[in-house]
Design an enzyme around this catalytic site. Structure first.
Site, PDB file in Angstrom:
ATOM      1  N   TYR A   1      40.972  57.000  29.051  1.00 47.57           N
ATOM      2  CA  TYR A   1      42.250  56.276  29.029  1.00 47.57           C
ATOM      3  C   TYR A   1      42.360  55.439  27.748  1.00 47.57           C
ATOM      4  O   TYR A   1      41.406  54.763  27.365  1.00 47.57           O
ATOM      5  CB  TYR A   1      42.326  55.380  30.279  1.00 47.57           C
ATOM      6  CG  TYR A   1      43.533  54.485  30.301  1.00 47.57           C
ATOM      7  CD1 TYR A   1      44.802  55.019  30.512  1.00 47.57           C
ATOM      8  CD2 TYR A   1      43.411  53.118  30.084  1.00 47.57           C
ATOM      9  CE1 TYR A   1      45.919  54.196  30.512  1.00 47.57           C
ATOM     10  CE2 TYR A   1      44.525  52.294  30.088  1.00 47.57           C
ATOM     11  CZ  TYR A   1      45.773  52.836  30.296  1.00 47.57           C
ATOM     12  OH  TYR A   1      46.877  52.026  30.294  1.00 47.57           O
TER      13      TYR A   1
ATOM     14  N   LYS B   1      48.237  52.036  39.787  1.00 48.56           N
ATOM     15  CA  LYS B   1      48.654  53.420  39.968  1.00 48.56           C
ATOM     16  C   LYS B   1      48.692  53.773  41.465  1.00 48.56           C
ATOM     17  O   LYS B   1      49.473  53.211  42.185  1.00 48.56           O
ATOM     18  CB  LYS B   1      47.734  54.332  39.157  1.00 48.56           C
ATOM     19  CG  LYS B   1      47.409  53.809  37.739  1.00 48.56           C
ATOM     20  CD  LYS B   1      48.627  53.728  36.825  1.00 48.56           C
ATOM     21  CE  LYS B   1      48.371  52.902  35.554  1.00 48.56           C
ATOM     22  NZ  LYS B   1      47.222  53.276  34.768  1.00 48.56           N
TER      23      LYS B   1
ATOM     24  N   ASP C   1      35.836  55.964  36.446  1.00 52.78           N
ATOM     25  CA  ASP C   1      37.221  55.525  36.592  1.00 52.78           C
ATOM     26  C   ASP C   1      37.897  56.521  37.534  1.00 52.78           C
ATOM     27  O   ASP C   1      38.149  57.671  37.181  1.00 52.78           O
ATOM     28  CB  ASP C   1      37.899  55.484  35.219  1.00 52.78           C
ATOM     29  CG  ASP C   1      39.325  54.939  35.293  1.00 52.78           C
ATOM     30  OD1 ASP C   1      39.971  55.095  36.346  1.00 52.78           O
ATOM     31  OD2 ASP C   1      39.797  54.380  34.292  1.00 52.78           O
TER      32      ASP C   1
ATOM     33  N   ARG D   1      39.985  31.029  41.171  1.00 59.22           N
ATOM     34  CA  ARG D   1      39.498  31.971  40.149  1.00 59.22           C
ATOM     35  C   ARG D   1      38.184  32.598  40.617  1.00 59.22           C
ATOM     36  O   ARG D   1      37.862  33.735  40.300  1.00 59.22           O
ATOM     37  CB  ARG D   1      39.321  31.280  38.788  1.00 59.22           C
ATOM     38  CG  ARG D   1      38.630  32.154  37.761  1.00 59.22           C
ATOM     39  CD  ARG D   1      38.920  31.791  36.304  1.00 59.22           C
ATOM     40  NE  ARG D   1      39.015  30.380  36.025  1.00 59.22           N
ATOM     41  CZ  ARG D   1      37.977  29.529  35.921  1.00 59.22           C
ATOM     42  NH1 ARG D   1      36.748  29.964  36.070  1.00 59.22           N
ATOM     43  NH2 ARG D   1      38.174  28.252  35.676  1.00 59.22           N
TER      44      ARG D   1
HETATM   45  C1  LIG Z   1      46.377  52.645  33.774  1.00 64.04           C
HETATM   46  C2  LIG Z   1      44.958  52.991  33.681  1.00 64.04           C
HETATM   47  C3  LIG Z   1      43.971  52.036  33.360  1.00 64.04           C
HETATM   48  C4  LIG Z   1      44.321  50.613  32.999  1.00 64.04           C
HETATM   49  O1  LIG Z   1      44.858  49.929  34.067  1.00 64.04           O
HETATM   50  P1  LIG Z   1      45.919  48.736  33.970  1.00 64.04           P
HETATM   51  O2  LIG Z   1      46.116  48.346  35.381  1.00 64.04           O
HETATM   52  O3  LIG Z   1      47.147  49.269  33.296  1.00 64.04           O
HETATM   53  O4  LIG Z   1      45.271  47.658  33.140  1.00 64.04           O
HETATM   54  C5  LIG Z   1      42.656  52.451  33.347  1.00 64.04           C
HETATM   55  N1  LIG Z   1      42.309  53.727  33.600  1.00 64.04           N
HETATM   56  C6  LIG Z   1      43.215  54.671  33.890  1.00 64.04           C
HETATM   57  C7  LIG Z   1      42.771  56.061  34.159  1.00 64.04           C
HETATM   58  C8  LIG Z   1      44.565  54.353  33.936  1.00 64.04           C
HETATM   59  O5  LIG Z   1      45.483  55.290  34.207  1.00 64.04           O
END
Ligand SMILES: *Cc1c(COP(=O)(O)O)cnc(C)c1O
Length: 409
Positions: A128, A224, A199, A76
């Site tokens: 998001y 993604k 982000d 962890r």
């Molecule tokens: C999908 C997404 C997240 C969250 O990510 P997860 O891996 O689904 O927890 C955060 N920011 C953006 C822009 C996203 O597309």
């Protein structure tokens, strides 16, 4: 025996329509793909294996209490496979330190948990959905004050308060692909000692380098583009600030949103091809955006690469290319959107984005269903808006697919 490929008639229908893709003048980070393939990844020492072993071990033997074999005692806190991934990701974001998490939301949790009750966070209004939920409905319960604004440098300047501790930028946003000026916003925040987070999920490290533009922390949903194959859920944080790194690492250890060694390996493997994948995503999306913009059944195309997009000039300044996400409004209503999506054969109806396969979804009916209708309209999310995550299939087939589905509405 003739190969399968020889049996398929080449699709030449689009050769005239397919124009040259846009290439950006902003150069990619030096040695990007070399770092993606090699950083932190020397051959394994016992057998010389080229790939990093997947260290499936929750715990590590100690010589004496507190005397470790290397630096790992419990997975962890740290794991050898995860360490290699972290080193590699840091190099792709111009960062010194990276940490990886069980999800993008897990990463967001550990970043927000560096704040305390009474602290004020400013974020972009169409952040998001999962980030919005986490900030308001989870962290809000613990006294975090959250304000979501139309994030221009001017608006930011008048929204910053005495207790503002963090600025949360996302660009491009989802699904309207709004562009925020990272450099200008970070400059305002810096004047007021506000920590800036970007982000960078939609752009990926290949298209945008927020740390170079003044951001303190970059965050990714690696689910993604970094993962890129729609097979893992993961998140990452990159920074150059040792104090922020230590604080976020402490939260990761304490909260426990760590990535598994297996997912770390899969992510490391995917990262090696990020550049070639992104180039294809961008090329295909640039072509499709232009095609849709000229189609009579399409009212509006939202894509930062089009000159008609309000954020085009800033996108050109801070991105190397415009990414693989396109939203477009069809002439019609929610039923038109449903029919269109049903008639697509290659674009698969699914949430998420950034994988090699093309996906389509309706924000109003799917990802943004929980946003109240009046707020949806304010954000530019109409019922006939559809969002495409353009994959890396053959462009001719993607255009055929769109043309067939558009012809039927
Ligand atoms: C999908 C997404 C997240 C969250 O990510 P997860 O891996 O689904 O927890 C955060 N920011 C953006 C822009 C996203 O597309």
């Amino acid at each position: 025996m003739t190969s399968y490929a020889n049996k398929i008639e080449p699709n030449t229908k689009w050769t005239e329509t397919v124009s040259e893709p846009v290439y950006k003048t902003v150069v990619p980070p030096p040695n990007f793909s070399t770092n993606a393939i090699h950083e932190g990844q020397e051959a394994e020492k016992i057998h010389g294996a080229i790939n990093v072993p997947i260290y499936y071990s929750s715990t590590f033997k100690q010589h004496e209490p507190g005397v470790l074999y290397s630096k790992h005692d419990y997975s962890r806190a740290s794991n050898p496979t995860v360490d290699v991934l972290n080193e590699c990701l840091a190099s792709l974001e111009y960062g010194k330190y990276a940490l990886t998490f069980s999800s993008g939301c897990g990463a967001t949790t550990c970043v927000l948990a560096t704040l305390k009750a009474g602290d004020h966070v400013i974020s972009i209004d169409d952040v998001y959905g999962g980030t919005n939920r986490l900030m308001n409905r989870v962290m809000g319960k613990f006294g975090l004050q959250v304000e979501m604004i139309d994030l221009t440098p001017k608006n930011l300047e008048v929204t910053i308060k005495e207790n503002t501790k963090m600025l949360w930028i996302e660009t491009p946003t989802n699904p309207t692909l709004k562009i925020a000026d990272i450099e200008a916003l970070c400059a305002v925040a810096k004047k007021h000692n506000v920590v800036t987070v970007v982000d960078n999920t939609f752009a990926s490290p290949y298209l945008q380098s927020p740390l170079l533009l003044g951001a303190d922390i970059v965050i990714h949903s690696c689910t993604k583009y970094l993962g890129g194959h729609s097979d893992i859920i993961a998140g990452a944080v990159v920074t150059n600030d040792p104090a922020l790194y230590t604080a976020i690492k402490f939260n990761l250890l304490s909260i426990g949103t760590c990535i598994s060694p297996m997912d770390a390996y899969v992510l490391l493997r995917s990262t090696k091809t990020l550049k070639v994948r992104m180039e294809e995503h961008c090329n295909n999306a640039n072509i499709i955006a232009k095609y849709l913009a000229n189609h009579p059944k399409v009212v509006k195309v939202l894509f930062p690469g089009l000159e008609s997009h309000p954020g085009h000039q800033i996108a050109k300044k801070q991105m190397r290319n415009f990414g693989g996400m396109i939203s477009c409004e069809l002439k019609g209503d929610a039923d038109t959107a449903k029919k269109f999506m049903k008639n697509l054969k290659i674009f698969t109806l699914a949430e998420s984005l950034g994988g090699i396969e093309s996906l389509v979804e309706s924000p109003a009916l799917m990802t943004h269903l929980s946003v109240p209708p009046e707020q949806r309209l304010k954000l530019g999310i109409s019922d006939s808006l559809i969002r495409l995550s353009v994959g890396i299939e053959s462009i001719e087939d993607l255009l055929d697919d769109l043309e067939n589905a558009l012809a039927q509405i």
